[in-house]
Design a protein around this motif. Sequence first.
Motif, PDB file in Angstrom:
ATOM      1  N   MET A 115      17.019 -78.928 -10.033  1.00 24.50           N
ATOM      2  CA  MET A 115      15.633 -78.919  -9.174  1.00 24.50           C
ATOM      3  C   MET A 115      15.254 -77.512  -8.648  1.00 24.50           C
ATOM      4  N   ARG A 116      16.031 -76.581  -8.850  1.00 25.66           N
ATOM      5  CA  ARG A 116      15.381 -75.300  -8.531  1.00 25.66           C
ATOM      6  C   ARG A 116      15.884 -74.180  -9.455  1.00 25.66           C
ATOM      7  N   LEU A 117      14.830 -74.118 -10.506  1.00 28.56           N
ATOM      8  CA  LEU A 117      14.837 -73.342 -11.396  1.00 28.56           C
ATOM      9  C   LEU A 117      14.671 -71.706 -10.968  1.00 28.56           C
ATOM     10  N   ASP A 118      14.357 -71.559  -9.931  1.00 29.32           N
ATOM     11  CA  ASP A 118      14.009 -70.138  -9.392  1.00 29.32           C
ATOM     12  C   ASP A 118      15.375 -69.369  -9.269  1.00 29.32           C
ATOM     13  N   ILE A 119      16.579 -70.052  -8.957  1.00 28.82           N
ATOM     14  CA  ILE A 119      17.851 -69.631  -8.742  1.00 28.82           C
ATOM     15  C   ILE A 119      18.670 -69.545 -10.062  1.00 28.82           C
TER      16      ILE A 119
ATOM     17  N   ILE B 200      20.768 -86.383  -5.619  1.00 31.53           N
ATOM     18  CA  ILE B 200      19.513 -86.320  -5.846  1.00 31.53           C
ATOM     19  C   ILE B 200      18.633 -87.363  -5.063  1.00 31.53           C
ATOM     20  N   GLU B 201      17.827 -86.817  -4.078  1.00 28.03           N
ATOM     21  CA  GLU B 201      17.067 -87.519  -3.294  1.00 28.03           C
ATOM     22  C   GLU B 201      15.889 -88.188  -3.818  1.00 28.03           C
ATOM     23  N   VAL B 202      15.688 -89.454  -3.847  1.00 24.88           N
ATOM     24  CA  VAL B 202      14.365 -90.004  -4.403  1.00 24.88           C
ATOM     25  C   VAL B 202      13.338 -90.537  -3.389  1.00 24.88           C
ATOM     26  N   ARG B 203      12.251 -90.116  -3.639  1.00 24.13           N
ATOM     27  CA  ARG B 203      11.223 -90.495  -2.400  1.00 24.13           C
ATOM     28  C   ARG B 203      10.047 -91.233  -3.331  1.00 24.13           C
ATOM     29  N   HIS B 204       9.868 -92.429  -2.749  1.00 22.21           N
ATOM     30  CA  HIS B 204       8.685 -93.351  -3.491  1.00 22.21           C
ATOM     31  C   HIS B 204       7.442 -93.058  -2.794  1.00 22.21           C
TER      32      HIS B 204
ATOM     33  N   GLY C 287      17.603-102.920  -4.406  1.00 25.95           N
ATOM     34  CA  GLY C 287      16.463-102.282  -3.823  1.00 25.95           C
ATOM     35  C   GLY C 287      16.287-100.797  -4.523  1.00 25.95           C
ATOM     36  N   ALA C 288      15.117-100.289  -4.140  1.00 27.33           N
ATOM     37  CA  ALA C 288      14.689 -99.119  -4.616  1.00 27.33           C
ATOM     38  C   ALA C 288      15.585 -98.060  -4.527  1.00 27.33           C
ATOM     39  N   LEU C 289      15.621 -97.272  -5.467  1.00 25.04           N
ATOM     40  CA  LEU C 289      16.571 -96.019  -5.532  1.00 25.04           C
ATOM     41  C   LEU C 289      16.153 -94.981  -4.265  1.00 25.04           C
ATOM     42  N   SER C 290      17.041 -94.481  -3.669  1.00 28.50           N
ATOM     43  CA  SER C 290      16.849 -93.447  -2.589  1.00 28.50           C
ATOM     44  C   SER C 290      17.876 -92.359  -2.967  1.00 28.50           C
ATOM     45  N   TYR C 291      19.131 -92.401  -3.187  1.00 28.01           N
ATOM     46  CA  TYR C 291      19.934 -91.222  -3.395  1.00 28.01           C
ATOM     47  C   TYR C 291      20.924 -91.544  -4.355  1.00 28.01           C
TER      48      TYR C 291
ATOM     49  N   MET D 102       9.028 -88.654  -6.092  1.00 25.21           N
ATOM     50  CA  MET D 102       9.507 -87.029  -5.705  1.00 25.21           C
ATOM     51  C   MET D 102      10.979 -87.139  -5.896  1.00 25.21           C
ATOM     52  N   LEU D 103      11.594 -86.120  -6.373  1.00 23.54           N
ATOM     53  CA  LEU D 103      13.115 -85.779  -6.426  1.00 23.54           C
ATOM     54  C   LEU D 103      13.243 -84.535  -5.588  1.00 23.54           C
ATOM     55  N   GLY D 104      14.505 -84.551  -5.101  1.00 23.68           N
ATOM     56  CA  GLY D 104      14.838 -83.264  -4.446  1.00 23.68           C
ATOM     57  C   GLY D 104      16.184 -83.298  -4.029  1.00 23.68           C
ATOM     58  N   GLN D 105      16.708 -82.130  -3.534  1.00 23.33           N
ATOM     59  CA  GLN D 105      18.370 -82.022  -3.359  1.00 23.33           C
ATOM     60  C   GLN D 105      18.326 -81.252  -2.018  1.00 23.33           C
ATOM     61  N   SER D 106      17.627 -81.336  -0.933  1.00 24.89           N
ATOM     62  CA  SER D 106      17.697 -80.951   0.355  1.00 24.89           C
ATOM     63  C   SER D 106      19.163 -80.852   1.013  1.00 24.89           C
ATOM     64  N   ALA D 107      19.388 -82.561   1.040  1.00 21.11           N
ATOM     65  CA  ALA D 107      20.787 -82.778   1.666  1.00 21.11           C
ATOM     66  C   ALA D 107      21.967 -82.181   1.062  1.00 21.11           C
ATOM     67  N   TYR D 108      21.614 -82.149  -0.380  1.00 22.16           N
ATOM     68  CA  TYR D 108      22.961 -81.248  -1.293  1.00 22.16           C
ATOM     69  C   TYR D 108      23.183 -80.223  -0.713  1.00 22.16           C
TER      70      TYR D 108
END
Length: 107
Positions: free
Chosen positions: A88-92, A19-23, A11-15, A29-35
Amino acid sequence: MAAHFRMSDLGALSYYLGIEVRHGKEELMLGQSAYASKLLERSGMVECKPCVTPMEEQLKLTKASTTAKVDAALYRSIIGGLRYLVHMRLDIAFVIGYVSRFMEDPR
């Protein structure tokens, strides 16, 4: 590839690798909020308030500190996790590089 290799559709990639993947309709959209949340739990900082700047301005850290030593293995583990979060967070990135200097003998 399915003609040459035995494959199964998961199926579709989600995690993947933290890295979380939202379609979306037209975007991915990629994110790492859970991580990041797991990293905050592991470091005991879940209740801390968020801030706009990741580091106090003109902060000078030295290896000659009078504070009590911290668990070096935990410190290295958290810094390693933060280094992975930088993707995912270049500001840090600057802050993580700065505190990485103290991985040998953290205080």
